[in-house]
Design an enzyme around this catalytic site. Structure first.
Site, PDB file in Angstrom:
ATOM      1  N   HIS A   1     -36.831 -13.339 -18.513  1.00  0.00           N
ATOM      2  CA  HIS A   1     -36.071 -14.169 -19.441  1.00  0.00           C
ATOM      3  C   HIS A   1     -35.014 -13.334 -20.150  1.00  0.00           C
ATOM      4  O   HIS A   1     -35.348 -12.405 -20.891  1.00  0.00           O
ATOM      5  CB  HIS A   1     -36.986 -14.765 -20.504  1.00  0.00           C
ATOM      6  CG  HIS A   1     -37.892 -15.833 -20.003  1.00  0.00           C
ATOM      7  ND1 HIS A   1     -38.364 -16.839 -20.809  1.00  0.00           N
ATOM      8  CD2 HIS A   1     -38.414 -16.077 -18.777  1.00  0.00           C
ATOM      9  CE1 HIS A   1     -39.143 -17.639 -20.108  1.00  0.00           C
ATOM     10  NE2 HIS A   1     -39.189 -17.191 -18.871  1.00  0.00           N
TER      11      HIS A   1
ATOM     12  N   TYR B   1     -33.226 -23.863 -27.718  1.00  0.00           N
ATOM     13  CA  TYR B   1     -34.438 -23.530 -26.964  1.00  0.00           C
ATOM     14  C   TYR B   1     -34.223 -22.278 -26.120  1.00  0.00           C
ATOM     15  O   TYR B   1     -33.192 -22.109 -25.472  1.00  0.00           O
ATOM     16  CB  TYR B   1     -34.851 -24.686 -26.047  1.00  0.00           C
ATOM     17  CG  TYR B   1     -35.886 -24.260 -25.042  1.00  0.00           C
ATOM     18  CD1 TYR B   1     -37.211 -24.102 -25.424  1.00  0.00           C
ATOM     19  CD2 TYR B   1     -35.529 -23.928 -23.737  1.00  0.00           C
ATOM     20  CE1 TYR B   1     -38.160 -23.649 -24.526  1.00  0.00           C
ATOM     21  CE2 TYR B   1     -36.466 -23.479 -22.830  1.00  0.00           C
ATOM     22  CZ  TYR B   1     -37.781 -23.346 -23.235  1.00  0.00           C
ATOM     23  OH  TYR B   1     -38.705 -22.881 -22.344  1.00  0.00           O
TER      24      TYR B   1
ATOM     25  N   ASN C   1     -50.757 -24.692 -25.991  1.00  0.00           N
ATOM     26  CA  ASN C   1     -49.819 -24.246 -27.016  1.00  0.00           C
ATOM     27  C   ASN C   1     -49.613 -25.272 -28.130  1.00  0.00           C
ATOM     28  O   ASN C   1     -49.188 -26.396 -27.883  1.00  0.00           O
ATOM     29  CB  ASN C   1     -48.470 -23.930 -26.351  1.00  0.00           C
ATOM     30  CG  ASN C   1     -47.534 -23.168 -27.259  1.00  0.00           C
ATOM     31  OD1 ASN C   1     -47.934 -22.648 -28.302  1.00  0.00           O
ATOM     32  ND2 ASN C   1     -46.274 -23.084 -26.859  1.00  0.00           N
TER      33      ASN C   1
ATOM     34  N   GLU D   1     -34.259 -26.153 -14.136  1.00  0.00           N
ATOM     35  CA  GLU D   1     -35.624 -26.529 -14.504  1.00  0.00           C
ATOM     36  C   GLU D   1     -35.669 -27.643 -15.549  1.00  0.00           C
ATOM     37  O   GLU D   1     -34.873 -27.656 -16.490  1.00  0.00           O
ATOM     38  CB  GLU D   1     -36.340 -25.293 -15.054  1.00  0.00           C
ATOM     39  CG  GLU D   1     -37.764 -25.536 -15.517  1.00  0.00           C
ATOM     40  CD  GLU D   1     -38.370 -24.299 -16.149  1.00  0.00           C
ATOM     41  OE1 GLU D   1     -39.404 -24.445 -16.828  1.00  0.00           O
ATOM     42  OE2 GLU D   1     -37.824 -23.191 -15.971  1.00  0.00           O
TER      43      GLU D   1
ATOM     44  N   ARG E   1     -43.594 -26.580 -10.714  1.00  0.00           N
ATOM     45  CA  ARG E   1     -43.872 -25.600 -11.761  1.00  0.00           C
ATOM     46  C   ARG E   1     -45.278 -25.710 -12.341  1.00  0.00           C
ATOM     47  O   ARG E   1     -45.590 -25.099 -13.365  1.00  0.00           O
ATOM     48  CB  ARG E   1     -42.850 -25.774 -12.888  1.00  0.00           C
ATOM     49  CG  ARG E   1     -41.421 -25.527 -12.467  1.00  0.00           C
ATOM     50  CD  ARG E   1     -40.976 -24.130 -12.790  1.00  0.00           C
ATOM     51  NE  ARG E   1     -41.021 -23.901 -14.224  1.00  0.00           N
ATOM     52  CZ  ARG E   1     -41.490 -22.810 -14.793  1.00  0.00           C
ATOM     53  NH1 ARG E   1     -41.990 -21.839 -14.056  1.00  0.00           N
ATOM     54  NH2 ARG E   1     -41.481 -22.678 -16.106  1.00  0.00           N
TER      55      ARG E   1
ATOM     56  N   TRP F   1     -38.083 -32.261 -27.522  1.00  0.00           N
ATOM     57  CA  TRP F   1     -37.991 -30.811 -27.696  1.00  0.00           C
ATOM     58  C   TRP F   1     -38.263 -30.134 -26.349  1.00  0.00           C
ATOM     59  O   TRP F   1     -37.492 -29.351 -25.895  1.00  0.00           O
ATOM     60  CB  TRP F   1     -39.000 -30.284 -28.727  1.00  0.00           C
ATOM     61  CG  TRP F   1     -38.811 -28.807 -28.911  1.00  0.00           C
ATOM     62  CD1 TRP F   1     -37.831 -28.192 -29.651  1.00  0.00           C
ATOM     63  CD2 TRP F   1     -39.552 -27.749 -28.289  1.00  0.00           C
ATOM     64  NE1 TRP F   1     -37.930 -26.824 -29.536  1.00  0.00           N
ATOM     65  CE2 TRP F   1     -38.986 -26.512 -28.694  1.00  0.00           C
ATOM     66  CE3 TRP F   1     -40.641 -27.707 -27.424  1.00  0.00           C
ATOM     67  CZ2 TRP F   1     -39.468 -25.278 -28.284  1.00  0.00           C
ATOM     68  CZ3 TRP F   1     -41.130 -26.484 -27.013  1.00  0.00           C
ATOM     69  CH2 TRP F   1     -40.549 -25.283 -27.440  1.00  0.00           C
TER      70      TRP F   1
ATOM     71  N   GLU G   1     -44.360 -27.926 -15.351  1.00  0.00           N
ATOM     72  CA  GLU G   1     -45.257 -27.079 -16.132  1.00  0.00           C
ATOM     73  C   GLU G   1     -46.223 -27.888 -16.989  1.00  0.00           C
ATOM     74  O   GLU G   1     -47.272 -27.375 -17.382  1.00  0.00           O
ATOM     75  CB  GLU G   1     -44.463 -26.103 -17.003  1.00  0.00           C
ATOM     76  CG  GLU G   1     -43.676 -26.726 -18.128  1.00  0.00           C
ATOM     77  CD  GLU G   1     -42.836 -25.699 -18.868  1.00  0.00           C
ATOM     78  OE1 GLU G   1     -42.887 -25.683 -20.101  1.00  0.00           O
ATOM     79  OE2 GLU G   1     -42.126 -24.912 -18.210  1.00  0.00           O
TER      80      GLU G   1
ATOM     81  N   HIS H   1     -45.350 -21.830 -13.939  1.00  0.00           N
ATOM     82  CA  HIS H   1     -45.069 -21.493 -15.331  1.00  0.00           C
ATOM     83  C   HIS H   1     -45.787 -20.197 -15.689  1.00  0.00           C
ATOM     84  O   HIS H   1     -46.930 -19.973 -15.300  1.00  0.00           O
ATOM     85  CB  HIS H   1     -45.570 -22.646 -16.204  1.00  0.00           C
ATOM     86  CG  HIS H   1     -45.417 -22.432 -17.667  1.00  0.00           C
ATOM     87  ND1 HIS H   1     -44.190 -22.350 -18.283  1.00  0.00           N
ATOM     88  CD2 HIS H   1     -46.342 -22.294 -18.658  1.00  0.00           C
ATOM     89  CE1 HIS H   1     -44.360 -22.183 -19.583  1.00  0.00           C
ATOM     90  NE2 HIS H   1     -45.654 -22.138 -19.835  1.00  0.00           N
TER      91      HIS H   1
ATOM     92  N   ASP I   1     -33.279 -23.334 -17.796  1.00  0.00           N
ATOM     93  CA  ASP I   1     -34.243 -24.348 -18.238  1.00  0.00           C
ATOM     94  C   ASP I   1     -33.572 -25.295 -19.225  1.00  0.00           C
ATOM     95  O   ASP I   1     -33.126 -24.882 -20.295  1.00  0.00           O
ATOM     96  CB  ASP I   1     -35.435 -23.648 -18.898  1.00  0.00           C
ATOM     97  CG  ASP I   1     -36.559 -24.612 -19.266  1.00  0.00           C
ATOM     98  OD1 ASP I   1     -36.424 -25.829 -19.011  1.00  0.00           O
ATOM     99  OD2 ASP I   1     -37.577 -24.142 -19.809  1.00  0.00           O
TER     100      ASP I   1
ATOM    101  N   ASP J   1     -47.056 -18.579 -23.615  1.00  0.00           N
ATOM    102  CA  ASP J   1     -48.005 -19.561 -24.144  1.00  0.00           C
ATOM    103  C   ASP J   1     -49.269 -19.605 -23.297  1.00  0.00           C
ATOM    104  O   ASP J   1     -50.170 -20.389 -23.574  1.00  0.00           O
ATOM    105  CB  ASP J   1     -47.377 -20.952 -24.249  1.00  0.00           C
ATOM    106  CG  ASP J   1     -46.907 -21.496 -22.907  1.00  0.00           C
ATOM    107  OD1 ASP J   1     -46.751 -20.707 -21.964  1.00  0.00           O
ATOM    108  OD2 ASP J   1     -46.671 -22.711 -22.817  1.00  0.00           O
TER     109      ASP J   1
ATOM    110  N   ARG K   1     -33.878 -15.750 -15.665  1.00  0.00           N
ATOM    111  CA  ARG K   1     -33.541 -17.008 -16.329  1.00  0.00           C
ATOM    112  C   ARG K   1     -32.601 -16.711 -17.484  1.00  0.00           C
ATOM    113  O   ARG K   1     -32.865 -15.821 -18.292  1.00  0.00           O
ATOM    114  CB  ARG K   1     -34.797 -17.707 -16.847  1.00  0.00           C
ATOM    115  CG  ARG K   1     -34.558 -19.152 -17.254  1.00  0.00           C
ATOM    116  CD  ARG K   1     -35.762 -19.757 -17.952  1.00  0.00           C
ATOM    117  NE  ARG K   1     -35.785 -19.439 -19.373  1.00  0.00           N
ATOM    118  CZ  ARG K   1     -36.622 -20.008 -20.246  1.00  0.00           C
ATOM    119  NH1 ARG K   1     -37.504 -20.894 -19.833  1.00  0.00           N
ATOM    120  NH2 ARG K   1     -36.588 -19.676 -21.519  1.00  0.00           N
TER     121      ARG K   1
ATOM    122  N   HIS L   1     -35.243 -27.997 -20.439  1.00  0.00           N
ATOM    123  CA  HIS L   1     -36.368 -28.370 -21.307  1.00  0.00           C
ATOM    124  C   HIS L   1     -36.397 -29.868 -21.606  1.00  0.00           C
ATOM    125  O   HIS L   1     -36.595 -30.293 -22.752  1.00  0.00           O
ATOM    126  CB  HIS L   1     -36.365 -27.564 -22.606  1.00  0.00           C
ATOM    127  CG  HIS L   1     -37.749 -27.147 -23.033  1.00  0.00           C
ATOM    128  ND1 HIS L   1     -38.337 -27.587 -24.190  1.00  0.00           N
ATOM    129  CD2 HIS L   1     -38.658 -26.333 -22.439  1.00  0.00           C
ATOM    130  CE1 HIS L   1     -39.547 -27.064 -24.306  1.00  0.00           C
ATOM    131  NE2 HIS L   1     -39.769 -26.295 -23.249  1.00  0.00           N
TER     132      HIS L   1
ATOM    133  N   GLU M   1     -42.820 -17.177 -12.809  1.00  0.00           N
ATOM    134  CA  GLU M   1     -42.285 -16.810 -14.124  1.00  0.00           C
ATOM    135  C   GLU M   1     -43.119 -15.677 -14.723  1.00  0.00           C
ATOM    136  O   GLU M   1     -44.341 -15.667 -14.617  1.00  0.00           O
ATOM    137  CB  GLU M   1     -42.321 -18.026 -15.055  1.00  0.00           C
ATOM    138  CG  GLU M   1     -41.727 -17.762 -16.432  1.00  0.00           C
ATOM    139  CD  GLU M   1     -41.689 -19.019 -17.296  1.00  0.00           C
ATOM    140  OE1 GLU M   1     -40.919 -19.047 -18.266  1.00  0.00           O
ATOM    141  OE2 GLU M   1     -42.438 -19.976 -16.985  1.00  0.00           O
TER     142      GLU M   1
END
Length: 403
Positions: free
Chosen positions: A123, A160, A38, A237, A284, A403, A263, A313, A211, A317, A148, A213, A340
């Site tokens: 999600h 996010y 990604n 997560e 993950r 990020w 992930e 994951h 999550d 993406d 999630r 992130h 997921e």
């Protein structure tokens, strides 16, 4: 011997960029593998075309393990996201071919089914808590047993996991990185309120996940985990940067909220300490970025020794090729936890016709020989590559952040 006579790389953008490797044998049997990284797609395209495809031609497609070791051990510059994603594409394509030759779905070649289907989580997100809860209610009505939850943070322009204009969530949407603003204090203040409201509306018969992130320090993550304990999350997560393995020990000491990470992991060394010390509950790692089915099976077996389950994951993406491969992997291991499943757009599904189906909160890989997924090359050609970068974060004072 089943000689490989061709291997080509296909790049398409049916709403987002995907990279696909298609291998052809002398008997005309083809196999596909996902090679999407990604925001860095063309780096893998170059790696495949310049370094891997020339070495594939003439090899025996049946020798999956030997080919895997050739590209991993044979390279001095082993590992890393680009190389491991490219290797995963080769591995998936070879398993696809082997399944077609055998006339069996890949999970049968991996030891057979350990379950009747793969439980997935969806999600639910929104700009406000009530928006998120409304989406979660829809997912529960569709039969999802795990959801999630992500919501906008008051005082922040973007967060996010929250989609724009109710569209499919796609963070990599600009030619150059978008700079967002992040506040840990505002975030930590908002998340417990989300899950308090979620339990009030959704009840206790659905698993809830969240999550972070990679945006907290260990002590901040420990505090969040403690605050979320009353709501019994299935997992929290990526609470801290994934490379901070020692930080998970501090989190573990202060909260019973289950932890998930991985992930971005490429091989077992990324997770060795986390698994051996049982600092996480769910790994993950994904077929796409951990070198394919061959390597991820080994990582899962190591995790199983230490009572760590998988939670691969599965966001958009990765293409439906990886989604299919993940399901065959999930079906075949004893320590499966959760998968997921972020639905692709209709345009993506059209480019990648697949046999897997969703019902009653589970995905089913189907019984077509191989992975049960393909790429429509003519349709793929109608969606040319479009450069798109992931966003970046700055703190409110301008400091660059995760990020």
């Amino acid at each position: 011997m089943l000689k490989i006579i061709d291997a080509k790389v296909i790049v398409t953008c049916p709403g987002r960029n995907f990279v696909t490797l298609k291998i052809t044998t002398e008997d005309g049997i083809t196999g596909v593998g996902d090679a999407t990284l990604n925001g860095r797609e063309l780096s893998v395209v170059s790696f495949l075309q310049d370094h891997m495809v020339p070495s594939l031609i003439g090899r025996d497609a049946h020798q999956i393990e030997d080919i895997w070791q050739f590209f991993y051990r044979g390279s001095y510059w082993r590992g890393g996201p680009v190389a491991m994603t490219a290797l995963a594409a080769v591995d998936m394509a070879l398993w696809d071919i082997k399944g077609k030759v055998a006339g069996l779905p890949v999970y049968q070649l991996l030891g057979g089914a350990c379950r009747t289907g793969v439980t997935v989580y969806g999600h639910a997100n929104g700009e406000t808590i009530e928006d998120t809860i409304a989406e979660a209610v829809k997912y529960k009505a569709m039969g999802y047993k795990a959801i999630r939850l992500q919501t906008g943070v008051p005082g922040l322009a973007s967060t996010y996991g929250v989609s724009k204009d109710k569209m499919f969530y796609e963070p990599a949407d600009n030619d150059l990185p978008t700079e967002n603003i992040w506040s840990t204090a505002k975030y930590l203040n908002s998340v417990p309120k989300l899950f308090e409201r979620a339990r009030e509306v959704l009840g206790w018969d659905v698993h809830l996940l969240h999550d972070v992130h990679h945006r907290l320090t260990p002590i901040e993550a420990a505090r969040l985990g403690k605050d979320l304990e009353p709501y019994r999350l299935f997992w929290l997560e990526d609470s801290v940067p994934a490379e901070n393995q020692a930080g998970f020990r501090l989190i573990r000491q202060h909260t019973t909220t289950p932890l998930a990470v991985g992930e971005i992991f490429a091989h077992v060394w990324d997770a060795k300490q986390l698994i051996e010390e049982q600092l996480i509950d769910y790994l993950r790692a994904t077929v796409l970025h951990a070198g394919g089915i061959t390597n991820l099976k080994k990582i899962a077996a190591f995790a199983d020794l230490h009572h760590v389950k998988t939670g691969c994951h599965g966001a958009t993406d990765l293409s439906p090729v990886t989604m299919a491969a993940a399901l065959h992997f999930d079906m075949s291991i004893t320590n499966f936890g959760l998968q997921e499943y972020m639905r692709h757009t209709p345009e993506t599904d059209a480019v990648f016709p697949h046999a897997y189906t969703f019902s009653d909160g589970m995905l089913h890989p189907g019984d077509k020989p191989g992975l049960g997924v393909d790429i429509d090359e003519d349709l793929a050609a109608k969606h040319p590559y479009k450069r798109a970068y992931l966003p970046v974060n700055r703190l409110e004072d301008g400091t660059m952040f995760n990020w």
